[in-house]
Design an enzyme around this catalytic site. Structure first.
Site, PDB file in Angstrom:
ATOM      1  N   GLY A  13      45.420   9.743  11.031  1.00 22.65           N
ATOM      2  CA  GLY A  13      46.824   9.339  11.166  1.00 22.65           C
ATOM      3  C   GLY A  13      47.156   9.087  12.627  1.00 22.65           C
ATOM      4  N   SER A  15      47.380   6.284  14.341  1.00 23.48           N
ATOM      5  CA  SER A  15      47.890   4.965  14.760  1.00 23.48           C
ATOM      6  C   SER A  15      49.314   5.020  15.276  1.00 23.48           C
ATOM      7  CB  SER A  15      47.815   3.981  13.580  1.00 23.48           C
ATOM      8  OG  SER A  15      48.613   4.438  12.497  1.00 23.48           O
ATOM      9  N   TYR A 157      54.972  17.694  -1.455  1.00 25.65           N
ATOM     10  CA  TYR A 157      54.705  17.722  -0.009  1.00 25.65           C
ATOM     11  C   TYR A 157      54.629  19.171   0.498  1.00 25.65           C
ATOM     12  CZ  TYR A 157      55.465  16.564   4.953  1.00 25.65           C
ATOM     13  OH  TYR A 157      55.362  16.453   6.328  1.00 25.65           O
ATOM     14  N   ALA A 159      53.951  21.847  -1.209  1.00 28.03           N
ATOM     15  CA  ALA A 159      52.744  22.497  -1.742  1.00 28.03           C
ATOM     16  C   ALA A 159      51.516  22.081  -0.924  1.00 28.03           C
ATOM     17  CB  ALA A 159      52.554  22.131  -3.216  1.00 28.03           C
ATOM     18  N   LYS A 161      51.465  21.132   2.185  1.00 30.05           N
ATOM     19  CA  LYS A 161      51.533  21.674   3.544  1.00 30.05           C
ATOM     20  C   LYS A 161      51.331  23.198   3.549  1.00 30.05           C
ATOM     21  CE  LYS A 161      52.093  17.774   5.688  1.00 30.05           C
ATOM     22  NZ  LYS A 161      51.064  17.279   6.614  1.00 30.05           N
ATOM     23  N   ILE A 190      60.868  15.743  13.018  1.00 34.82           N
ATOM     24  CA  ILE A 190      60.368  14.998  14.175  1.00 34.82           C
ATOM     25  C   ILE A 190      60.701  13.506  14.026  1.00 34.82           C
ATOM     26  CG2 ILE A 190      58.314  14.535  15.617  1.00 34.82           C
ATOM     27  CD1 ILE A 190      58.970  17.577  15.284  1.00 34.82           C
TER      28      ILE A 190
HETATM   29  N1  NAD Z   1      57.803  13.444  11.120  1.00 35.07           N
HETATM   30  C1  NAD Z   1      58.117  14.689  10.760  1.00 35.07           C
HETATM   31  O1  NAD Z   1      59.277  15.118  10.801  1.00 35.07           O
HETATM   32  C2  NAD Z   1      57.030  15.634  10.315  1.00 35.07           C
HETATM   33  C3  NAD Z   1      57.382  16.969  10.102  1.00 35.07           C
HETATM   34  C4  NAD Z   1      56.411  17.869   9.689  1.00 35.07           C
HETATM   35  C5  NAD Z   1      55.113  17.439   9.492  1.00 35.07           C
HETATM   36  N2  NAD Z   1      54.800  16.144   9.699  1.00 35.07           N
HETATM   37  C6  NAD Z   1      53.407  15.749   9.463  1.00 35.07           C
HETATM   38  O2  NAD Z   1      52.857  15.176  10.636  1.00 35.07           O
HETATM   39  C7  NAD Z   1      51.864  14.212  10.274  1.00 35.07           C
HETATM   40  C8  NAD Z   1      52.162  12.901  10.954  1.00 35.07           C
HETATM   41  O3  NAD Z   1      53.442  12.474  10.543  1.00 35.07           O
HETATM   42  P1  NAD Z   1      54.229  11.248  11.198  1.00 35.07           P
HETATM   43  O4  NAD Z   1      55.662  11.581  11.100  1.00 35.07           O
HETATM   44  O5  NAD Z   1      53.622  10.884  12.507  1.00 35.07           O
HETATM   45  O6  NAD Z   1      53.911  10.124  10.096  1.00 35.07           O
HETATM   46  P2  NAD Z   1      53.780   8.540  10.170  1.00 35.07           P
HETATM   47  O7  NAD Z   1      54.172   8.059   8.827  1.00 35.07           O
HETATM   48  O8  NAD Z   1      54.456   7.979  11.383  1.00 35.07           O
HETATM   49  O9  NAD Z   1      52.186   8.336  10.366  1.00 35.07           O
HETATM   50  C9  NAD Z   1      51.299   8.710   9.355  1.00 35.07           C
HETATM   51  C10 NAD Z   1      49.891   8.383   9.771  1.00 35.07           C
HETATM   52  O10 NAD Z   1      49.016   8.814   8.712  1.00 35.07           O
HETATM   53  C11 NAD Z   1      48.160   7.747   8.366  1.00 35.07           C
HETATM   54  N3  NAD Z   1      47.757   7.834   6.967  1.00 35.07           N
HETATM   55  C12 NAD Z   1      48.546   7.851   5.861  1.00 35.07           C
HETATM   56  N4  NAD Z   1      47.774   7.885   4.747  1.00 35.07           N
HETATM   57  C13 NAD Z   1      46.485   7.892   5.157  1.00 35.07           C
HETATM   58  C14 NAD Z   1      45.237   7.899   4.485  1.00 35.07           C
HETATM   59  N5  NAD Z   1      45.156   7.922   3.145  1.00 35.07           N
HETATM   60  N6  NAD Z   1      44.104   7.864   5.224  1.00 35.07           N
HETATM   61  C15 NAD Z   1      44.164   7.826   6.585  1.00 35.07           C
HETATM   62  N7  NAD Z   1      45.323   7.841   7.280  1.00 35.07           N
HETATM   63  C16 NAD Z   1      46.467   7.860   6.572  1.00 35.07           C
HETATM   64  C17 NAD Z   1      48.968   6.491   8.640  1.00 35.07           C
HETATM   65  O11 NAD Z   1      48.127   5.358   8.726  1.00 35.07           O
HETATM   66  C18 NAD Z   1      49.630   6.888   9.970  1.00 35.07           C
HETATM   67  O12 NAD Z   1      48.703   6.701  11.021  1.00 35.07           O
HETATM   68  C19 NAD Z   1      51.875  14.145   8.750  1.00 35.07           C
HETATM   69  O13 NAD Z   1      50.875  14.985   8.224  1.00 35.07           O
HETATM   70  C20 NAD Z   1      53.243  14.696   8.393  1.00 35.07           C
HETATM   71  O14 NAD Z   1      53.268  15.251   7.111  1.00 35.07           O
HETATM   72  C21 NAD Z   1      55.719  15.224  10.109  1.00 35.07           C
END
Ligand code: NAD
Length: 249
Positions: A13, A15, A157, A159, A161, A190
């Protein structure tokens, strides 16, 4: 380590969002950065590569579905061949399929468990043996505050996490004696594309729950990930570090 003795850091993830910020944080030490993503196109990954290049880091990116076991096995065999053993794995790929449980379909459930949890099993297992052989390495898994406190509309989600937390602690116990550390970071609310899609009312409700009264930045999370993967955290394993502005204490 590889020939240049830079650490090899693989970020799923990577990117955009939190993964991109983690990549940029590791670029500051001139790590060898490998980004894995599954965006529909390579646009965000290219942007991240360009940002990393500004730090003098030539990153490589792979478009691979980390929920696919076979694809992950092939991915890491290529990564290890090209760059050497992974020193730091950041399991950060994640998706949401939010809806109340009454309306949740089997595919909503399966997709989230596969991408958020099975991917962590796939990628961790792919790096574990080489790390054990090398007697060194760090794994940081990205969980969520929701895995701790739950959230209506996110049973799948939450579950997944919470599963990451249990997985992290179990694997940490298995490999601690081999010199490997496994920890998790649980971000709160975030500012990324994942949260950008939420309705204003939901965002306001989240903000009301945050004593620090602001969303976190991807950089806030990246700092915790970087620290856990550093020598400064040499005696820390099996922990979940919350980065949430006080949302959960
Ligand atoms: N943004 C928030 O508030 C928040 C809060 C708690 C946890 N998180 C966790 O942090 C992590 C990153 O979240 P984010 O907000 O940057 O998300 P985002 O949607 O901006 O980015 C998600 C990334 O995961 C990649 N991805 C999705 N499915 C994939 C797959 N099958 N194979 C490979 N890569 C895959 C996407 O290509 C992308 O690079 C996630 O695990 C999310 O659950 C985010």
């Amino acid at each position: 380590m590889n020939e240049s003795s830079s650490r090899v850091v693989v970020i799923t993830g990577g990117s955009r969002g939190i993964g991109r910020a983690v990549a940029l944080r590791f670029a500051e030490e001139k790590a060898v950065v490998v980004l894995v993503h599954y965006d529909p196109d390579d646009e965000a990954a290219r942007e991240t590569e360009a940002l990393l290049a500004e730090h003098g880091v030539k990153a490589s990116s792979y478009r691979v579905d980390v929920s696919s076991r076979q694809a992950v096995v092939e991915l890491f065999s290529e990564i290890h061949e090209s760059f050497g053993v992974t020193d730091v794995l950041v399991n950060n790929a994640g998706i949401t399929r939010d809806t109340l449980l009454m309306r949740m379909t089997e595919s909503d459930w399966d997709a989230v468990m596969q991408v958020n949890l099975k991917s962590v099993f796939n990628c961790t297992q792919a790096v574990l043996r080489p790390m054990v052989k090398k007697r060194g390495g760090c794994i940081v898994n990205i969980s969520s505050v929701v895995g701790q406190i739950g959230n209506a509309g996110q049973a799948n989600y939450a579950a997944s996490k919470a599963g990451i937390m249990g997985f992290t602690k179990s694997v940490a116990r298995e490999v601690a004696g081999r010199g490997l550390r496994v920890n998790a970071v649980a971000p709160g609310f975030i500012d990324t594309e994942m949260t950008a899609v939420l309705p204003e009312k939901v965002k306001e409700e989240f903000l009301r729950q945050i004593p620090m009264s602001r969303m976190g930045t991807p950089r806030d999370v990246a700092e915790a990930v970087y620290w856990l993967a550093s020598e400064a955290a040499a005696y820390i394993t099996g922990q979940v570090i919350h980065v949430n502005g006080g949302m959960y204490m």
